[in-house]
Design a protein around this motif. Structure first.
Motif, mmCIF file in Angstrom:
data_model
loop_
_atom_site.group_PDB
_atom_site.id
_atom_site.type_symbol
_atom_site.label_atom_id
_atom_site.label_comp_id
_atom_site.label_asym_id
_atom_site.label_seq_id
_atom_site.Cartn_x
_atom_site.Cartn_y
_atom_site.Cartn_z
ATOM 1 N N LYS A 177 -70.318 7.930 41.012
ATOM 2 C CA LYS A 177 -71.737 7.600 40.977
ATOM 3 C C LYS A 177 -72.490 8.166 42.182
ATOM 4 N N SER A 178 -71.785 8.327 43.297
ATOM 5 C CA SER A 178 -72.419 8.877 44.496
ATOM 6 C C SER A 178 -71.334 9.407 45.427
ATOM 7 N N THR A 202 -76.248 11.243 45.332
ATOM 8 C CA THR A 202 -75.644 11.368 44.007
ATOM 9 C C THR A 202 -75.178 12.787 43.706
#
Length: 242
Positions: A177-178, A202
């Motif tokens: 996600k990041s 991200t």
């Protein structure tokens, strides 16, 4: 008749080639050596038909070409057969498009009926997998959970376009996600310093700025996933700031 200083006698329309001094006996040869332009393979099927039909119209009864070869007895039937096949293909393609439209409509109606059957079977089976399978339907797989993330790979630090600028990039980690980026100075003759977090984002690409030109820096990346999952740190990549 005309006499030239060179002693050449000009009669019956002879033309002297001034650039070379050659005598050309035919004025038509001097003006043009025309060739037929066909370029048949560059034409579409329809363009070839139109071209052939236009030629047929123009040459029929043309006094310049009283005995065309191949003869009309050979040429005309072949053109007629070719034209008939193009017409038949066009008719078939129209019919095929109609059939495809009808098929797509029926598919939508059949999918609607199957959705209804699926709802009925699911309700009547009361979540019994064997019963659902006995109706010829498949079972929805249970969702899988991500229990770990691999470390980012292909991490590379390269000089940026401006002084004190380094670009860090790598290969994206599935389900990440990041990403966390860390940096530290890298000196060959000294122990490495502590890592400092410089970015959470991200994207797997980041442009570090404000670095000291001429100094070497090491960078590494960690991926963050669902439910606070953390990947191992990537291998570090070293680059000198421009």
């Amino acid at each position: 008749m005309a006499n030239w200083d060179s002693g050449i006698t000009w009669d019956s329309g002879a033309i002297v080639g001034w650039a070379t001094g050659l005598t050309i006996t035919s004025k038509q040869q001097f003006i043009s050596m025309a060739k037929v332009k066909l370029e048949l393979r560059d034409k579409t099927n329809e363009q070839l038909r139109d071209f052939a039909e236009a030629h047929q119209t123009q040459i029929t009864g043309n006094p310049n070409f009283p005995t065309p070869q191949p003869t009309a007895a050979v040429y005309d039937p072949k053109l007629a057969d070719y034209t008939a096949k193009l017409d038949a293909i066009e008719t078939a393609e129209t019919a095929l498009q109609t059939l495809r439209t009808q098929r797509d409509t029926l598919r939508g109606e059949l999918e609607l009926l199957l959705n209804g059957r699926g709802s009925y079977v699911e309700s009547a089976a009361e979540e019994d997998a064997a019963k659902i399978l006995s109706a010829g339907f498949e079972i929805v797989s249970a969702p899988t959970t991500t229990s770990s993330l691999p470390a980012p790979t292909n991490v590379l630090a390269t000089m940026g376009a401006k002084p004190g600028e380094i670009v860090i990039s790598g290969s994206a980690v599935p389900k990440a996600k990041s990403y966390i980026y860390e940096c530290r100075e890298h000196a060959e003759d000294a122990a490495p310093g502590a890592w400092t977090q410089i970015k959470v984002g991200t994207r797997i690409t980041y442009k570090a700025t404000g670095l000291t030109s001429g100094k070497r820096y090491a960078f590494r990346i960690m991926a963050l996933g669902p439910k606070d999952l953390e990947s191992p740190w990537s291998d570090e990549s070293v680059c000198m700031a421009p």
